[in-house]
Every structure is written in structure tokens, then in C-alpha cells.
Design an enzyme around this catalytic site. Structure first.
Site, PDB file in Angstrom:
ATOM      1  N   LYS A  13       4.142  -6.165  -6.318  1.00 18.56           N
ATOM      2  CA  LYS A  13       4.984  -6.755  -5.253  1.00 18.56           C
ATOM      3  C   LYS A  13       4.374  -8.061  -4.743  1.00 18.56           C
ATOM      4  CE  LYS A  13       4.643  -3.090  -2.575  1.00 18.56           C
ATOM      5  NZ  LYS A  13       3.747  -2.260  -3.406  1.00 18.56           N
ATOM      6  N   ARG A  88       8.954   0.834   4.657  1.00 20.74           N
ATOM      7  CA  ARG A  88       8.362   1.893   3.841  1.00 20.74           C
ATOM      8  C   ARG A  88       8.852   3.272   4.275  1.00 20.74           C
ATOM      9  NH1 ARG A  88       3.425  -1.261   2.490  1.00 20.74           N
ATOM     10  NH2 ARG A  88       2.202  -0.065   1.011  1.00 20.74           N
ATOM     11  N   ARG A 127      -8.191  -4.833  -9.095  1.00 21.00           N
ATOM     12  CA  ARG A 127      -7.674  -5.964  -8.305  1.00 21.00           C
ATOM     13  C   ARG A 127      -8.794  -6.626  -7.499  1.00 21.00           C
ATOM     14  NH1 ARG A 127      -2.780  -4.919  -4.552  1.00 21.00           N
ATOM     15  NH2 ARG A 127      -4.011  -3.077  -4.079  1.00 21.00           N
ATOM     16  N   ARG A 160     -10.471  -4.807  -2.024  1.00 23.31           N
ATOM     17  CA  ARG A 160      -9.980  -4.167  -0.796  1.00 23.31           C
ATOM     18  C   ARG A 160     -10.641  -2.810  -0.595  1.00 23.31           C
ATOM     19  NH1 ARG A 160      -3.469  -4.765  -1.090  1.00 23.31           N
ATOM     20  NH2 ARG A 160      -3.676  -2.599  -0.411  1.00 23.31           N
ATOM     21  N   ARG A 171      -2.480   6.928  -1.497  1.00 25.10           N
ATOM     22  CA  ARG A 171      -1.418   5.924  -1.302  1.00 25.10           C
ATOM     23  C   ARG A 171      -0.207   6.254  -2.167  1.00 25.10           C
ATOM     24  NH1 ARG A 171      -4.871   0.748  -2.453  1.00 25.10           N
ATOM     25  NH2 ARG A 171      -2.870  -0.317  -2.466  1.00 25.10           N
TER      26      ARG A 171
HETATM   27  P1  AP5 Z   1      -0.263  -6.514  -6.598  1.00 28.12           P
HETATM   28  O1  AP5 Z   1       0.711  -7.595  -6.827  1.00 28.12           O
HETATM   29  O2  AP5 Z   1      -1.377  -6.742  -5.645  1.00 28.12           O
HETATM   30  O3  AP5 Z   1       0.521  -5.146  -6.292  1.00 28.12           O
HETATM   31  P2  AP5 Z   1       1.266  -4.648  -4.954  1.00 28.12           P
HETATM   32  O4  AP5 Z   1       2.516  -3.965  -5.397  1.00 28.12           O
HETATM   33  O5  AP5 Z   1       1.384  -5.764  -3.962  1.00 28.12           O
HETATM   34  O6  AP5 Z   1       0.225  -3.552  -4.541  1.00 28.12           O
HETATM   35  P3  AP5 Z   1      -0.462  -3.191  -3.125  1.00 28.12           P
HETATM   36  O7  AP5 Z   1      -1.548  -2.223  -3.491  1.00 28.12           O
HETATM   37  O8  AP5 Z   1      -0.863  -4.413  -2.354  1.00 28.12           O
HETATM   38  O9  AP5 Z   1       0.668  -2.481  -2.431  1.00 28.12           O
HETATM   39  P4  AP5 Z   1       0.545  -1.509  -1.309  1.00 28.12           P
HETATM   40  O10 AP5 Z   1       1.978  -1.337  -1.041  1.00 28.12           O
HETATM   41  O11 AP5 Z   1      -0.202  -0.266  -1.562  1.00 28.12           O
HETATM   42  O12 AP5 Z   1      -0.419  -2.245  -0.254  1.00 28.12           O
HETATM   43  P5  AP5 Z   1      -0.123  -3.005   1.097  1.00 28.12           P
HETATM   44  O13 AP5 Z   1      -1.083  -4.109   1.189  1.00 28.12           O
HETATM   45  O14 AP5 Z   1       1.326  -3.305   1.253  1.00 28.12           O
HETATM   46  O15 AP5 Z   1      -0.863  -6.109  -8.039  1.00 28.12           O
HETATM   47  C1  AP5 Z   1      -1.870  -5.117  -8.153  1.00 28.12           C
HETATM   48  C2  AP5 Z   1      -2.852  -5.530  -9.276  1.00 28.12           C
HETATM   49  O16 AP5 Z   1      -2.156  -5.509 -10.530  1.00 28.12           O
HETATM   50  C3  AP5 Z   1      -3.416  -6.954  -9.131  1.00 28.12           C
HETATM   51  O17 AP5 Z   1      -4.742  -6.949  -9.546  1.00 28.12           O
HETATM   52  C4  AP5 Z   1      -2.547  -7.806 -10.074  1.00 28.12           C
HETATM   53  O18 AP5 Z   1      -3.267  -8.921 -10.584  1.00 28.12           O
HETATM   54  C5  AP5 Z   1      -2.208  -6.793 -11.174  1.00 28.12           C
HETATM   55  N1  AP5 Z   1      -0.875  -7.012 -11.743  1.00 28.12           N
HETATM   56  C6  AP5 Z   1       0.271  -7.369 -11.091  1.00 28.12           C
HETATM   57  N2  AP5 Z   1       1.297  -7.465 -11.951  1.00 28.12           N
HETATM   58  C7  AP5 Z   1       0.798  -7.126 -13.173  1.00 28.12           C
HETATM   59  C8  AP5 Z   1       1.396  -7.033 -14.479  1.00 28.12           C
HETATM   60  N3  AP5 Z   1       2.690  -7.308 -14.683  1.00 28.12           N
HETATM   61  N4  AP5 Z   1       0.583  -6.652 -15.495  1.00 28.12           N
HETATM   62  C9  AP5 Z   1      -0.746  -6.380 -15.297  1.00 28.12           C
HETATM   63  N5  AP5 Z   1      -1.359  -6.458 -14.089  1.00 28.12           N
HETATM   64  C10 AP5 Z   1      -0.590  -6.826 -13.040  1.00 28.12           C
HETATM   65  O19 AP5 Z   1      -0.462  -1.891   2.182  1.00 28.12           O
HETATM   66  C11 AP5 Z   1      -1.789  -1.469   2.435  1.00 28.12           C
HETATM   67  C12 AP5 Z   1      -1.788  -0.434   3.547  1.00 28.12           C
HETATM   68  O20 AP5 Z   1      -1.268  -1.011   4.761  1.00 28.12           O
HETATM   69  C13 AP5 Z   1      -0.910   0.805   3.317  1.00 28.12           C
HETATM   70  O21 AP5 Z   1      -1.580   1.791   2.553  1.00 28.12           O
HETATM   71  C14 AP5 Z   1      -0.631   1.254   4.759  1.00 28.12           C
HETATM   72  O22 AP5 Z   1      -1.732   1.921   5.314  1.00 28.12           O
HETATM   73  C15 AP5 Z   1      -0.470  -0.070   5.501  1.00 28.12           C
HETATM   74  N6  AP5 Z   1       0.925  -0.551   5.519  1.00 28.12           N
HETATM   75  C16 AP5 Z   1       1.397  -1.701   4.984  1.00 28.12           C
HETATM   76  N7  AP5 Z   1       2.725  -1.820   5.207  1.00 28.12           N
HETATM   77  C17 AP5 Z   1       3.109  -0.707   5.889  1.00 28.12           C
HETATM   78  C18 AP5 Z   1       4.360  -0.246   6.366  1.00 28.12           C
HETATM   79  N8  AP5 Z   1       5.497  -0.938   6.198  1.00 28.12           N
HETATM   80  N9  AP5 Z   1       4.389   0.947   7.008  1.00 28.12           N
HETATM   81  C19 AP5 Z   1       3.260   1.669   7.222  1.00 28.12           C
HETATM   82  N10 AP5 Z   1       2.039   1.290   6.766  1.00 28.12           N
HETATM   83  C20 AP5 Z   1       1.964   0.101   6.103  1.00 28.12           C
END
Ligand code: AP5
Length: 219
Positions: A13, A88, A127, A160, A171
Site C-alpha cells: 500500500k 481499517r 522492509r 520498524r 498484524r
Molecule cells: P509496503 O509498501 O511498506 O507495504 P504496506 O502495505 O504499506 O505495509 P504496512 O506494513 O506498512 O502496512 P500496515 O497496514 O501493517 O502498517 P501501517 O503502517 O499502516 O511494502 C512492504 C515491503 O514489501 C517493503 O519492503 C516493500 O519494498 C516490499 N514490496 C512492496 N511491493 C512489493 C512487490 N510488488 N514485490 C516485492 N516486494 C514488494 O500500520 C502500522 C500500525 O499502526 C498498525 O499495526 C496499527 O497498530 C496502527 N494503525 C495504522 N492505521 C490504523 C487504523 N486505521 N486503525 C487502527 N490502527 C491503525
């Protein structure tokens, strides 16, 4: 256009949202980045969300909704918003719809990036991110030119605290229980578009950009 990128942790994402927002001039609003910035600043909010994030649980709706909707209201009316990581839960989705409607806006599409669990864990554990510009790398799939250093600004890259295998499993469980039901929720209103997120990053980006451009043409 106002869009949501949906998908499990590691689906790509953030990677895709950064590229798409730059290409289509959208405001990229990433809830995880907002929360991590609060933690880094040492704010009261940052302290309140720490334990949830470190264990892989969702931050409670009563905290996150106001934090993100304040930013949605501020960005509404510009060239469009690209939401990454919010909503979410169904309660978050309902409050987003209300906030957009109050601002005279609407949600145009929800794109769900699909990637199997076994691939997600490898992506997340490998990552590395830039704490300054939030650029996202992967130790093998998308390494920086110089190991451990951001290509954009030379900042040392970080892993992270929630990117360990044990926390990733939590997660993924939180995603399945609380976030996956949003696909049915948005399918019902005809806004959902499914997309295969397993190809190379550039391929996924091309397909995603084409989809969004087609949707913009249909408006
Ligand atoms: P990346 O693009 O970073 O993936 P992502 O989908 O953004 O993954 P996240 O882990 O950031 O999502 P998340 O939803 O768990 O975390 P968030 O920060 O929102 O890609 C991942 C890796 O893969 C990278 O190394 C990239 O280079 C690689 N990659 C990408 N595309 C690729 C491809 N096509 N092929 C190969 N490799 C690839 O949330 C963190 C925490 O915050 C949550 O756990 C929660 O506690 C809190 N939080 C955030 N938002 C909310 C909400 N709305 N409600 C409640 N809690 C929340």
C-alpha cells in the site's frame, strides 16, 4: 478523486501510494506514518498508541478516527486524497463517509491489493524505511543504491519496531478479523476493485495507475 488503498500488512500500500500520489497529484494520507510521526515527536497521542502498535493490534477507533479525519477535512477539495491504512474497521469507514459528505466530497473507489500471507511475511521482515522522507525499501526486492542509506536524502534506514515475524502474525490476525470485512462492505456499494499485488513493483504500479486513470475517465 478520493481513493482508498486496502490490503493486508505488506501488500504494498505504502510503496504504491507514494508513486501513485506523485504521478496523479493526490494527497497521500498514510495512517501508520501519521502515528509513527506522533511517536517520534514524543506527543501524548504518540505515547497512547505505542503499546497497540508494538503488539500489532489496531489503535482503538476512538483515537484514530479523529486523528485521521482532521487531516481528511484539511485535504478535502484539493486534487484528491489517497488513503493508505485508513479505514481499517467498519466504524472508521462509516465516519470517513460522513466526513467526506460534510465536506461536499465522496469516495470514488477502493482498491484492494491481494498478496498471499507467505509472501507478506518475507516482505515485511525485509522492509527498511527512511525516517526522514518515509521512502520504503526492501533488502532484496528494492534495495537502496548504497546499503542501509536512503537514496533521496542519505538518512540511515531503519527497521520498524513492529516488523518482526511475531508481531507480523498479530498484524495479519488483526487484519483478518477487523479489516478484511471492509472488502464486503465496499463491494456492496459498488466501490471495490480487486488487484493482484504479487507482480514486480513497477508492474503493479502500471496496472494501478491505469485502473485509476480509467476510473477518473468514467467519472
Ligand atoms: P509496503 O509498501 O511498506 O507495504 P504496506 O502495505 O504499506 O505495509 P504496512 O506494513 O506498512 O502496512 P500496515 O497496514 O501493517 O502498517 P501501517 O503502517 O499502516 O511494502 C512492504 C515491503 O514489501 C517493503 O519492503 C516493500 O519494498 C516490499 N514490496 C512492496 N511491493 C512489493 C512487490 N510488488 N514485490 C516485492 N516486494 C514488494 O500500520 C502500522 C500500525 O499502526 C498498525 O499495526 C496499527 O497498530 C496502527 N494503525 C495504522 N492505521 C490504523 C487504523 N486505521 N486503525 C487502527 N490502527 C491503525
Amino acid at each position: 478523486m478520493n481513493l482508498i488503498l486496502l490490503g493486508p500488512p505488506g501488500a504494498g500500500k505504502g510503496t504504491q501510494a507514494q508513486r501513485l500520489a506523485a504521478r496523479l497529484n493526490l494527497v497521500h494520507l498514510a495512517s501508520g506514518d501519521v502515528l509513527r510521526a506522533e511517536r517520534a515527536s514524543g506527543s501524548e497521542l504518540g505515547k497512547r498508541v505505542e503499546s497497540y502498535m508494538d503488539s500489532g493490534a489496531l489503535v482503538p477507533d476512538e483515537i484514530i478516527i479523529e486523528v485521521i479525519l482532521t487531516r481528511v477535512r484539511a485535504a478535502a477539495g484539493a486534487s484528491g486524497i489517497l488513503l493508505d491504512g485508513f479505514p481499517r474497521t467498519v466504524a472508521q469507514a462509516e465516519s470517513l463517509a460522513e466526513a467526506l459528505s460534510a465536506a461536499g466530497e465522496r469516495l470514488d473507489a477502493v482498491i484492494n491489493l491481494r498478496v498471499p500471507d507467505e509472501e507478506l511475511v518475507g516482505r515485511i521482515v525485509g522492509r527498511r524505511t527512511c525516517p526522514t522522507c518515509h521512502a520504503v525499501y526492501h533488502v532484496t526486492a528494492n534495495p537502496p543504491a548504497k546499503p542501509g542509506v536512503c537514496d533521496n536524502d542519505g538518512t540511515p534506514l531503519k527497521q520498524r519496531t513492529d516488523d518482526t515475524e511475531a508481531v507480523v502474525r498479530n498484524r495479519l490476525a488483526a487484519y483478518r478479523e477487523q479489516t478484511a470485512p471492509l472488502t464486503a462492505y465496499y463491494a456492496k456499494s459498488g466501490l471495490l476493485h480487486e488487484m493482484d499485488g504479487t507482480g514486480a513493483m513497477d508492474e503493479v504500479n502500471e496496472q494501478l495507475t491505469k485502473l485509476v486513470q480509467d476510473l477518473a475517465g468514467d467519472r
